[in-house]
Design a protein around this motif. Structure first.
Motif, short mmCIF file in Angstrom:
data_model
loop_
_atom_site.label_atom_id
_atom_site.label_comp_id
_atom_site.label_asym_id
_atom_site.label_seq_id
_atom_site.Cartn_x
_atom_site.Cartn_y
_atom_site.Cartn_z
N MET A 8 -184.01 8.59 -45.21
CA MET A 8 -182.97 9.62 -46.73
C MET A 8 -183.80 10.55 -46.87
O MET A 8 -183.44 11.68 -47.13
CB MET A 8 -183.56 8.17 -48.09
CG MET A 8 -182.93 7.04 -47.57
SD MET A 8 -182.75 5.94 -48.70
CE MET A 8 -183.94 5.36 -49.17
N SER A 53 -183.16 13.09 -43.89
CA SER A 53 -181.59 14.03 -44.28
C SER A 53 -181.36 14.34 -45.18
O SER A 53 -180.43 14.99 -44.79
CB SER A 53 -181.00 11.88 -43.45
OG SER A 53 -181.08 11.07 -45.16
N VAL A 54 -181.21 14.20 -46.68
CA VAL A 54 -180.77 14.32 -47.01
C VAL A 54 -181.19 16.33 -47.40
O VAL A 54 -180.68 17.27 -47.56
CB VAL A 54 -181.29 13.96 -48.78
CG1 VAL A 54 -181.11 14.86 -49.90
CG2 VAL A 54 -180.95 12.69 -48.87
N GLY A 77 -179.85 17.82 -44.08
CA GLY A 77 -178.86 18.17 -44.28
C GLY A 77 -178.22 19.42 -45.13
O GLY A 77 -177.27 19.83 -45.55
N PHE A 106 -171.20 16.08 -43.98
CA PHE A 106 -172.38 15.84 -43.89
C PHE A 106 -172.85 14.98 -45.17
O PHE A 106 -173.41 13.72 -44.96
CB PHE A 106 -173.34 17.81 -43.73
CG PHE A 106 -173.77 18.30 -42.78
CD1 PHE A 106 -172.40 18.80 -41.79
CD2 PHE A 106 -174.67 17.67 -41.63
CE1 PHE A 106 -173.26 19.28 -39.91
CE2 PHE A 106 -175.21 18.25 -40.71
CZ PHE A 106 -174.89 18.89 -39.78
N ASP A 107 -172.06 15.20 -45.25
CA ASP A 107 -171.66 14.74 -47.29
C ASP A 107 -171.44 13.00 -46.31
O ASP A 107 -172.66 12.33 -47.49
CB ASP A 107 -170.89 14.67 -48.18
CG ASP A 107 -171.13 16.60 -48.48
OD1 ASP A 107 -172.90 17.27 -48.65
OD2 ASP A 107 -170.10 17.14 -48.71
N ASN A 128 -171.87 11.20 -43.61
CA ASN A 128 -173.51 11.03 -42.67
C ASN A 128 -174.51 10.66 -43.95
O ASN A 128 -174.94 9.95 -43.29
CB ASN A 128 -174.15 12.41 -41.89
CG ASN A 128 -172.38 12.58 -40.80
OD1 ASN A 128 -171.30 11.41 -40.09
ND2 ASN A 128 -172.45 13.41 -39.99
N ILE A 129 -174.81 11.38 -44.67
CA ILE A 129 -175.86 11.30 -45.75
C ILE A 129 -175.70 10.04 -46.55
O ILE A 129 -176.93 9.30 -46.11
CB ILE A 129 -176.27 12.25 -46.29
CG1 ILE A 129 -176.55 13.76 -45.63
CG2 ILE A 129 -176.92 12.63 -47.73
CD1 ILE A 129 -176.10 14.91 -47.11
N ILE A 158 -176.34 6.93 -44.09
CA ILE A 158 -177.51 7.26 -43.95
C ILE A 158 -178.49 6.12 -45.35
O ILE A 158 -179.21 5.38 -45.59
CB ILE A 158 -178.30 8.09 -43.64
CG1 ILE A 158 -177.83 8.26 -41.81
CG2 ILE A 158 -180.42 7.65 -43.12
CD1 ILE A 158 -178.26 10.44 -41.85
N LEU A 159 -177.83 6.47 -46.11
CA LEU A 159 -179.02 6.61 -47.79
C LEU A 159 -178.28 4.93 -47.70
O LEU A 159 -179.29 3.69 -48.22
CB LEU A 159 -178.06 7.14 -48.86
CG LEU A 159 -178.68 8.23 -48.91
CD1 LEU A 159 -178.77 8.82 -49.54
CD2 LEU A 159 -180.24 8.89 -48.54
#
Length: 411
Positions: free
Chosen positions: A40, A43-44, A47, A273-274, A276-277, A280-281
Motif C-alpha cells: 500500500m 503503490s500510493v 502512483g 492510477f487512482d 489502480n491504487i 491495490i489498497l
C-alpha cells in the motif's frame, strides 16, 4: 492496568506462546499485514509520485494555462500574434491564484548540419521567462540570458543533440520557412548554451528554446507582439477553477486552455492510477483482514478452556472478547511496524538511488518517482487498524456462544 489488557499481555509473553499450535498461523497473519502495508505504501507513493512528476514536467515546458489567439488552437506554432499590452500582463492581479505569467512564441524550422537535419519548433522566450521550472532538466551547460541584447544562445534537448551530433558550445544553422510563397527561407545561426533532458519525448524530439526576438524579427512583428502567454498557478489542484477565472478576465478574441485540456490523453491516462491504487489498497486490506480473522479464530479455539474458566469466575462476554481483541491488536501493530519499516526503506532507497528505471517512451520519466508523505502513511496505518478491528469484532462474537461447562471440559 485493566484486567483484559493484563491477561492479554500475559498470554503474549507466555513461554508456550511461540511454540503453540497457533504460532505458524500468527506468523502468517503478521507477515500478511506487513506485506499488505508495504504494498500500500509503495503503490500510493509511486502512483502519486508519477502523477505529480509528469504533471510538473508537462507544466514546466508548456505552462499550466495557455492564453492564445483562437487561430492558433490547433497548431504548435504561432500563426497570429498577440499584443503584450494586456491588462493581465505582466501581473495578473485580477486572479489571485496566478503565480506567474510569461510571453512566448513558436515557429517551425529545420536544423541543418553537415551530416544530418531535423525538423524542430523554435520556442522563443524573453526576460520574463521563469527558468526555475526547467532547471532540474538541464543536464549540461547553462541557462541563456535573454534579458539584455539579442542572444544567439539556445537550449536543445539531449535527443536532438545526439541525433545531430552536437554538444555544448557548438554552432548550427536553422532555416525558417517564410509564409510567402516563393521566398527564400530565413537562416539563423545559433549556439548551444545548454542541453536538457525532460524524458518527455514529444517535447524533446521537437523543441529548442531561444530568444523570442528572433521570431519577432523573422515574422516582422513589433517588439510588443508575442505568440501566447503561459500562466503558472499557485495550486494545481484548483487549475480548472483558475482556468475559468482566467478565461473570464481575458478578451473575447483570446482563448485560454489548461494543460489538462491540451494534453487530455496524458491526464486521462494518469487518472487510471487512482483506480489502480484503490484496487491495490482494497486487495491488500482484504488479504490482511482474512489472515487476522483466521488467526483470531485459532487463538479462540486454542484458549477455549481459559474462556470457560473466565466465564465461570464471572467475566462477561465483552470482557473475554476484549482480551482476544487486545491480542489481535498486538499482532496488527507488529505487522504494521515491520511493514512500515521495510516500505519506507524501499521508498528512501528508490528516492536516493533510482533503482527502478522506467521507459520514458511509455511513462515520460526515466525512473519511478516517489512521493513520500507522512500524512498518507499515517492514514494508511489508521485505515488498516480500523478495518481489521471492525472485522475482528465478528469472529470474536463466537466467544458469546461458548458454554463455561463445556469449555472447561474441552480438550
Amino acid at each position: 492496568m485493566s484486567l483484559e489488557y493484563f491477561i492479554a499481555r500475559r498470554l503474549i509473553t507466555a513461554k508456550d506462546y511461540k511454540s503453540s499450535i497457533s504460532a505458524p498461523i500468527i506468523k502468517i497473519a503478521i507477515s500478511a499485514i506487513a506485506i499488505g502495508i508495504i504494498m500500500m505504501i509503495v503503490s500510493v507513493a509511486t502512483g502519486i509520485g508519477l502523477q505529480q512528476k509528469i504533471r510538473d514536467k508537462v507544466s514546466a515546458f508548456n505552462g499550466q494555462i495557455i492564453i492564445s489567439n483562437f487561430d492558433n488552437n490547433n497548431s504548435e506554432v504561432t500563426l497570429t500574434p498577440i499584443s503584450k499590452n494586456q491588462d493581465f500582463y505582466p501581473n495578473f492581479k485580477s486572479v489571485p491564484e496566478v503565480k506567474h505569467i510569461q510571453a512566448i512564441a513558436s515557429k517551425a524550422g529545420i536544423i541543418r548540419t553537415e551530416n544530418a537535419f531535423e525538423g524542430i519548433v523554435f520556442k522563443g522566450v524573453g526576460g520574463d521567462y521563469d527558468w526555475n521550472n526547467i532547471k532540474e532538466y538541464i543536464v549540461e551547460g547553462k541557462v541563456p540570458d535573454f534579458s539584455k541584447s539579442l542572444n544567439e544562445e539556445v537550449l536543445i534537448s539531449r535527443l536532438l543533440a545526439d541525433r545531430l551530433n552536437l554538444k555544448v558550445g557548438d554552432n548550427f544553422n536553422t532555416f525558417f520557412i517564410k509564409e510567402e510563397q516563393g521566398k527564400m527561407p530565413n537562416s539563423r545561426r545559433f549556439k548551444i548554451a545548454g542541453i536538457f533532458n525532460s524524458g518527455f519525448q514529444q517535447f524533446d524530439a521537437t523543441y529548442i528554446i531561444g530568444d523570442i526576438r528572433h521570431i519577432q524579427r523573422i515574422n516582422k512583428w513589433s517588439p510588443d507582439q508575442v505568440g501566447a502567454f503561459e500562466i503558472f498557478v499557485k495550486d494545481f489542484d484548483n487549475i480548472k477553477t483558475t482556468g475559468i477565472q482566467v478565461y473570464d478576465q481575458t478578451s473575447s478574441t483570446l482563448d485560454t486552455k489548461t494543460i489538462i485540456e491540451k494534453y487530455s490523453y496524458i491526464f486521462d491516462w494518469l487518472q487510471l492510477f487512482d483506480f489502480n491504487i484503490v484496487v491495490i489498497l482494497g486487495v491488500m486490506i482484504l488479504v490482511a483482514t482474512i489472515n487476522m480473522v483466521v488467526a483470531l479464530l485459532v487463538l479462540i479455539l486454542e484458549r477455549t478452556q481459559m474462556i470457560g474458566i473466565l466465564k465461570a469466575m464471572g467475566a462477561n462476554n465483552w470482557t473475554v472478547r476484549k482480551i482476544f481483541l487486545y491480542n489481535a491488536f498486538y499482532l496488527i501493530i507488529r505487522g504494521l511496524f515491520w511493514g512500515n519499516l521495510i516500505g519506507i526503506a524501499i521508498l528512501l532507497i528508490q528516492q536516493q538511488f533510482g533503482v527502478v528505471q522506467l521507459n520514458p517512451e511509455n511513462y515520460y520519466v526515466n525512473q519511478a518517482p516517489v512521493y513520500l508523505n507522512w500524512g498518507y502513511i499515517a492514514l494508511l496505518n489508521l485505515l488498516t487498524i480500523t478495518v481489521c478491528f471492525v472485522v475482528l469484532l465478528i469472529p470474536s462474537y463466537i466467544i458469546t456462544k461458548i458454554s463455561p461447562v463445556k469449555a472447561i471440559r474441552f480438550e
